[in-house]
Design an enzyme around this catalytic site. Structure first.
Site, short mmCIF file in Angstrom:
data_model
loop_
_atom_site.label_atom_id
_atom_site.label_comp_id
_atom_site.label_asym_id
_atom_site.label_seq_id
_atom_site.Cartn_x
_atom_site.Cartn_y
_atom_site.Cartn_z
N LYS A 25 0.84 -1.20 0.00
CA LYS A 25 0.00 0.00 0.00
C LYS A 25 0.88 1.25 0.00
O LYS A 25 0.66 2.18 -0.80
CB LYS A 25 -0.90 -0.04 1.25
N ARG A 95 -3.33 2.96 8.42
CA ARG A 95 -3.62 1.65 7.84
C ARG A 95 -2.35 0.81 7.83
O ARG A 95 -1.27 1.33 7.61
CB ARG A 95 -4.05 1.78 6.37
N GLY A 104 -8.37 -7.49 4.29
CA GLY A 104 -9.26 -7.77 5.42
C GLY A 104 -8.55 -8.32 6.64
O GLY A 104 -9.15 -8.49 7.69
N MET A 106 -5.74 -7.02 8.12
CA MET A 106 -5.14 -6.04 9.00
C MET A 106 -6.15 -4.93 9.29
O MET A 106 -7.22 -4.88 8.72
CB MET A 106 -3.88 -5.47 8.34
N ARG A 339 -3.66 -1.39 -5.90
CA ARG A 339 -2.89 -2.64 -5.80
C ARG A 339 -3.31 -3.52 -6.96
O ARG A 339 -4.36 -3.29 -7.58
CB ARG A 339 -3.15 -3.33 -4.47
N HIS A 455 -16.30 -8.95 1.72
CA HIS A 455 -15.32 -9.96 2.15
C HIS A 455 -15.61 -11.32 1.53
O HIS A 455 -14.74 -11.98 0.97
CB HIS A 455 -15.35 -10.07 3.69
N GLU A 752 9.15 -47.19 -8.55
CA GLU A 752 8.30 -46.79 -7.42
C GLU A 752 8.76 -47.39 -6.11
O GLU A 752 8.03 -47.33 -5.12
CB GLU A 752 6.84 -47.15 -7.72
N SER A 771 9.01 -44.78 -15.69
CA SER A 771 7.99 -43.84 -15.26
C SER A 771 7.98 -43.87 -13.74
O SER A 771 7.69 -44.91 -13.13
CB SER A 771 6.63 -44.22 -15.83
N THR A 774 5.41 -41.94 -8.22
CA THR A 774 5.76 -41.27 -6.97
C THR A 774 4.71 -41.45 -5.89
O THR A 774 4.97 -41.13 -4.74
CB THR A 774 6.03 -39.77 -7.23
N ASN A 775 3.53 -41.97 -6.22
CA ASN A 775 2.58 -42.28 -5.14
C ASN A 775 3.17 -43.37 -4.25
O ASN A 775 3.31 -43.20 -3.03
CB ASN A 775 1.25 -42.78 -5.69
N ASP A 776 3.50 -44.49 -4.87
CA ASP A 776 4.05 -45.59 -4.08
C ASP A 776 5.43 -45.25 -3.55
O ASP A 776 5.78 -45.62 -2.43
CB ASP A 776 4.10 -46.86 -4.92
N CYS A 839 4.44 -40.52 -13.29
CA CYS A 839 3.00 -40.69 -13.45
C CYS A 839 2.27 -40.78 -12.12
O CYS A 839 1.16 -41.29 -12.05
CB CYS A 839 2.69 -41.90 -14.31
N TYR A 859 8.77 -36.32 -19.48
CA TYR A 859 7.34 -36.00 -19.45
C TYR A 859 6.76 -36.24 -18.06
O TYR A 859 7.38 -36.91 -17.23
CB TYR A 859 6.56 -36.82 -20.49
#
Lengths: 886, 886
Positions: A25, A95, A104, A106, A339, A455, A752, A771, A774-776, A839, A859
């Site tokens: 500001k 302010r 909202g 501050m 802003r 708000h 994995e 591939s 990354t989950n496992d 994947c 990829y």
């Protein structure tokens, strides 16, 4: 310790680049002052002062007082007024303004400097006692609430009591005598609550207000906001002290907020709202419903035209859509702040693309301006236009999209219900920062008061949630926990739908349509495609998903989970037959029945992905996943035993139970699954590979270009892949020989397991591609069972700051990411032709995509609806990375 | 392709260093020839020839034939005999001999070169027709079996029929006429089975025999033996062709095997057996029970004295105990082979230690000579001498130690029963290489025939299993599946015990005493301690185990699993109470009840380990492990519901069931356990830490020196450890303040997650020590649930060669080991004072211990009974490592 001793900057001493020190500001007020815009004179206390204050037991940095006093005297000279003066008194607003916008969060105090003496002076000057008294009662209330922490309700009650006593409906109808009565009670309340008289000395008022802003940096709302938005606690806030302009001076006065473009649609038009005869907080608080900005043209034409010019100038200067506040004092326009404007995802994309065609920004800039996650919101759901709706009310279309859910009138309870898996619509008279958690938990927000910039509207737009605001027809009874619309009474828990694009409120659950992309979004994503290096594929198991993925820009299927094909209802008995088979030949028989079905599945995918690669993962989950849960079986066996009927069904259940027990595993995640299945029961993989190649030939005969990619899951050693690669080759060759020709295909593996990363070199010797699953990999690296962890401790881990983010959503770079990096390095070293992708769900997470770009993956693959996000994130990663290198 | 064209070595051309090429037997025959010992002349065909043969579709390498013929002619010159000659015919034995000793696995053919012409010549020379015919019938039988694959039973049946027909009991009683009859039938059998006449040409016989030896490298027995002993398939076997010496020539002839020391006890005395008038296979086959070697002194005194001298010479020359074969032909002693003698673990240790005092070898050599795993056998169980035993028979004490189990008469069925968890004693007339899997599966072996060097005895000693051999009093009826001892009849499944140290066979299950270490073993381990760098600790949870560990040389407790203390029967209800507690204060109450119990546990450990560190791991398993299985509960609820009684018990079960369901996890291994528990329920860890410190003070007051080490399990990030370290410190400080003094202690963590290895640096900042928990680390790195994997696919993985060894037994260096290395590196880099150990089961596995030494760990911790193994393995690792460096 501050390095420089300068803690106070006059607006004319600053510039927008000093944001870190002056706050957003303050920097913008300085910038605008130097641009020659009509800015009420003032000055800014730096964030360094705030940090000093918070770090030094709430003491001011040395010389702050002197610097403030010097600045006041300069402002006094400029305005020709005096702070606390008995002639032409100067009033200040105070302010907060942090380097990062925190709407909202501050606190603001207006009209500082009023006391008996200045009230008298001002009354004499304006000849409007009512106006001056109104300023004073506002000061006491704001000061009391913000500086001294008195509950707002206590002030409101006094106000309401007096209004009732005198049968007054609106604040604007309060006469001077009423205000005197109110002020008296306010001052008494102040004394009662704080033990002190309301401060009389203007400077004392000012410094108390400054300290209150400093302290507010650490209030709960601010901390919550920072946590949600990932803003560091250490940056601190600046304080802006500005001479007051009075929007409530007379009929030619007013106050408002504006946007240089429509923040909801992105359309190039000035957009905003104003209230005549009002001070700023009347509008942002959402207490009175304001008028659309076009109406200002009629009300104060000169000011409107000037505002239009200023808006234009601001946007050109800042090269982005601006959100500004203004006040008109007796016909004179003042700009109070500007802003970068918050906007819906739809607007953000349209504005970025439009600004490129307007020559305002470059394509790269346009790409960098869109948060990839926001694209998710772009694909807003709409209400089916063919559906007959029971519209019960209409409010303002405050944030686009549609949602259905049960009415909840309280943020806490809304959150509880949402946690319990319910969809909720938060319905409130108006929302405040205290309600944020309720907004987060809800599908959408409906308020009975407040405008498009209230708000609720701002917050909902920021979160991409539908919002209908200012729906005054709805009467909310918080005590009885119900709402009334005319004669219709709805209780908490009743289902409604809202349409944030039209403002409609609908009874019951409306049918929602899946979203489509706008032309601007398509343009932006095309630009993104030209910048990104990472390929984007989709995880899709059925032709419908594949089609959607392709529509959204996927360049292939990166993961087809064949087990999902096994789970189709009509196939389960066949799959179970295979599992229950006591020997090889029975199992082969069941597999023969599955073959044509799988072939058809693959054919459908090849057809949709004509010309693009389709990575098919062979069966991965443990076999018991295809059987009913053993406890459920046990229960129905007991029931059947009790009933003493259906002996055949009982026998079947008993056989299933026995097998389920036999196959049950303590830790199925680490059990007999993935390539382990393929090694022990090669006939299963053989059937799948045969189905793939037969489908490929079927498709090819129809002129479809097929690119099958066979992926072996859960490999942890080179030998596993070697063994199964041979099986795949043997089976593929059989089908190809039968068809008398070859098909181009590749064989690869999921990486994995931590071990796979460690021995990626030996695995890569047998692989065309990796591939990363990354989950496992996240599960094994952390030792977190996703199903178990999320419910039991993961949430608390994040709350306690043990983990910064949920590693199942954002790839854990330090641990999992390091393993991926090792895997890529080892793999590419052993086999330079290796193609490498990812994947897991992380493939659709922007931060994780950036990481994938950085470590040189080829990829990522994600769910179809996240493909646009991934395209954009990949482009941003490429742009950022190039910039970094330069 | 062989690099050198020389495939045939005369004995005088070789030496013991050429073992790889000449095989162990051939190299030693060469060595002994050059030592001047009486060795029948001969030559060796190299392993390269074998490999060439097997790799080139069973063709001989070029010029092999010529080289063999040249060697024959040299041997002819030396012996003055001619191969196939009509005057003084030369006969050959053909034996396999691989570079690694593989007793009983390969085949031998004697008396090659016999045909009508040479039989006649020999008969004329020896004037003993019976002797010559006996040689011939043996040749036909051995050749038929080994070269042409005719079933031994067919020959045995002809022999048995003719013996029966003429009422002859022993082979030695067969007259020439009987032998002629036998030979006729043997030759007819040969023709019937092979379609060919028995080969008449001596050279044809010889080359067929050579090829048979080559082929036998790939017979099933040989492959199995190599797999069990980890011998590579690629080394091949050599073929030894040696002129025959006849132990069956006359009464002054005989054959035997000897050891330079007692292979069972290690005592320094010539040990062995012989048979008069016999050929070699009579003794090793175990068909006739031979006489102890001392009796040779009386039988043929000159030969005995010469043999003693040779034995002495051999041992001095080879610097190790030798196992040799000899033949006495008409009083002349011939040595047929020597090799390093197999011995019991007890003997191995005694011999190594004795040889050091005799100045024959160094301490380092003594240490390197003992396979650490063999120490396990050292600690043989004995039968309680105070127990009254029902001894039903006595055989030869063939392999020390005692065992009980059910009688099984067939190796296959013994294996099946053992898999089903039964303890079995394999009881056979004699064992053959085909029975190996049965021996492996059994607790011990009992045979009714065969001596101390019979197959059963050798194999059992090698495996460290108790064996009683030659127990002729036992009559085995394989058909009726029972044995008779006098009038006592025992069926398969009946329990017996055997004592391999006394030869006793006992009815029923004898009480076995836990073993104690011999003086030699203590000496050896003391030497080992002086060489090793790695510290050795033990995993122990109770004072009894701690005491045993200390006795066996542990230098501290490396892992005390406190959950084992929770599982004591009387504590389970209290633990369950804690789990069922609905709130913090109820939980605290239950914990208060556990506190004194835990305190007492720890006190006991501190007392036993006075002066040594005790690493205590705080609670690790998921809480549901302390509740009954939910399905079992469901079943008993159904039963109680049916019975409509015991409403209170029903209600209790229902509550337990509900909680068990609530706490149940899909993958408990990756679930809510370890430090996650401690973070969510800090009060549990708090109680444990308090118990540890209160116990420490209690012990200290009694003058015990306590060294508590608190270990936090399953840490995956620095923050977890930081948080819990604070909890430990706070709690410890409270107890210390109360006692008014401090106790030295350390705080560390298990490193058992791949992520922990990746972020070991940040973890090490908060840790005094790391202890690698390689059990869990192996599970997460491989994605193998140990419980699930071993039953479902791990065995097949090893059989298929996908994994070389079981990674839960031998640390997987490529995957898990690499992670450990990374963890050590990261940890020590961040905290150079960090102490690093390992406490998985790998801590007791010699190969894994070597790895721990190599990567610079400070200590390993293993189960108490493996402490001696670890001490020795650590010394060997240090010695090997130093040698490597030089």
């Amino acid at each position: 310790m501050a390095r420089s001793g300068k803690y106070v900057f006059l607006f004319e001493e600053g510039k927008k680049e000093l944001k870190e020190s002056l706050g957003g500001k303050g920097a913008n007020l300085a910038e605008m002052t130097n641009l020659g815009l009509p800015i009420p004179p003032g000055f800014t206390i730096t964030t360094k002062a705030c940090n000093y204050f918070l770090e030094h037991d709430r003491r001011h940095p040395p010389k702050l007082k002197e610097q403030v006093e010097r600045a006041i005297s300069i402002v006094e000279k400029k305005t020709g007024k005096r702070f606390g003066g008995s002639k032409n008194p100067l009033l200040f607003s105070v302010r907060s303004g942090a380097p990062v916008s925190m709407p909202g969060m501050m606190d603001t105090i207006l009209n500082l400097g009023l006391n008996e003496r200045t009230i008298k002076a001002l009354r004499e000057k304006t000849r409007d006692e009512r106006f001056v008294l109104d300023l004073y009662r506002r000061l006491i209330q704001m000061f009391g609430e913000i500086v001294s922490g008195i509950s707002p309700e206590k002030f409101e009650k006094i106000l309401a009591d007096i209004k009732e006593k005198h049968s007054i409906k609106f604040d604007t109808d309060l006469k001077a005598k009423h205000l005197r009565e109110i002020i008296k009670k306010f001052l008494a309340l102040y004394k009662r609550e704080t033990g002190n008289e309301f401060p009389d000395n203007p400077k004392k008022q000012l410094f108390m207000a400054i300290d209150a802003v400093f302290n507010s940096w650490n209030n709960k709302r601010a901390i919550t906001y920072r946590r949600i938005h990932g803003i560091p606690d250490s940056i601190g806030t600046a304080v802006n002290i500005q001479s007051m302009a009075f929007g409530n001076m007379d009929k030619n006065s007013g106050t408002g907020v504006g946007f240089t473009r429509n923040p909801s649609t992105g359309k190039k038009e000035m957009f905003g709202e104003f209230l005549l005869k009002a001070q700023g907080e009347d509008i942002v608080g959402g207490i009175r419903t304001p008028q659309p900005i076009e109406k200002l043209k009629k009300a104060i034409p000169k000011a409107y035209l000037k505002l239009e010019k200023i808006a234009n100038k601001l946007e050109k200067h800042y090269r982005d859509m601006q959100d500004f506040e203004f006040t008109i004092e007796s016909g004179n326009l003042w700009i109070l702040q500007t802003r970068t404007g918050k906007r819906t995802a739809e607007a953000a994309v349209k504005i970025a693309v439009d600004m490129v065609s307007e020559g305002l920004i470059s394509k790269k800039e346009a790409i960098m301006r869109i948060q990839p996650e926001h694209l998710d919101k772009l694909l807003h759901r709409r209400i089916n236009p063919n559906e007959k709706l029971k519209i019960i009310a209409q409010g303002l279309p405050a944030s686009p999209g549609a949602a259905s859910g049960q009415i909840m009138l309280n943020a806490d309870e809304a959150e509880l219900e949402a946690r319990a898996g319910k969809k909720v619509i938060l319905v409130r008279p108006e929302t405040t920062p205290e309600d944020i958690h309720g907004v987060i938990a809800s599908q959408g927000v409906l308020t009975s008061r407040g405008g498009m910039t209230s708000h609720a509207a701002v917050v909902a737009r920021g979160m991409g949630k539908p919002c209908v605001s200012g729906c005054e027809k709805i009467v909310i009874d918080l005590k009885k926990k119900r709402i009334k619309v005319n004669s219709l009474v709805l209780k908490e828990g009743d289902i409604i739908s809202i349409d944030g694009s039209t403002g409609n409120v609908i009874l019951g659950e409306a049918k929602l349509l899946e979203p489509e992309m706008s032309q601007s979004a398509k343009t932006l994503l095309k630009w993104a495609d030209s910048f990104r290096r990472l390929g984007i594929r989709a995880n899709a198991d059925v032709p419908k998903d594949a089609r959607k993925a392709r529509e959204l820009g996927a360049e292939g299927i990166g993961l087809c989970r064949t087990e999902h094909m096994f789970m189709a209802k009509e196939r389960v008995p066949i799959v179970q037959g295979m599992i229950l088979a006591v020997n090889y030949s029975e199992r082969k028989k069941a597999l023969r029945n599955l073959l044509p079905m799988q072939r058809n599945d693959f054919y459908g995918l090849f057809k949709e992905m004509n010309g693009l690669p389709v990575v098919i993962r062979l069966l991965d989950p443990p076999l018991h996943e295809f059987l009913p849960d053993s406890e459920a079986l046990l229960k129905s066996i007991h029931l059947l035993e009790k009933g003493k009927k259906k002996p055949r069904e009982l026998e079947e259940k008993r056989i299933l139970y026995k097998k389920a027990k036999e196959l049950s595993e303590r830790n199925p995640m680490l059990g007999f699954r993935g390539c382990r299945l393929g090694i022990i029961y090669p006939e299963i993989y053989e059937m799948q590979v045969r189905a793939i190649f037969e489908a490929a030939f079927q498709a090819e005969k129809e002129g479809i270009k097929v690119k099958p990619r066979i992926m072996i899951p859960l490999v942890g050693s080179g030998s596993e892949l070697r063994l199964l690669k041979n099986l795949v080759l043997k089976t593929a060759n059989k089908v190809m020989e039968k068809n008398g020709k070859r098909i181009e295909f590749k064989i690869g593996t999921m990486i994995e397991l931590p071990r796979a990363c460690m021995v990626a070199g030996e695995i890569a010797m047998h692989a065309d591609f990796f591939s990363f699953g990354t989950n496992d990999l996240t599960q094994t690296t952390f030792g977190f069972s996703r199903d178990d962890a999320e419910g039991r401790f993961l949430k608390q881990y994040i709350e306690k700051g043990i983990l910064k983010t949920n590693p199942f959503i954002e790839l854990d770079r330090k641990g999992v990411g390091k393993l991926v990096k090792i895997g890529v390095k080892n793999g590419k070293k052993a086999n330079p032709l290796l193609s490498v992708g990812l994947c897991g769900e992380h493939g659709g997470n922007p931060n994780s995509i950036e990481f994938c770009h950085e470590i040189g993956l080829d990829y990522v693959s994600c769910s179809p609806f996240r493909v646009p996000i991934a395209r954009l994130a990949a482009a941003q990663a490429a742009i950022t990375n190039n910039q970094k290198k330069k």
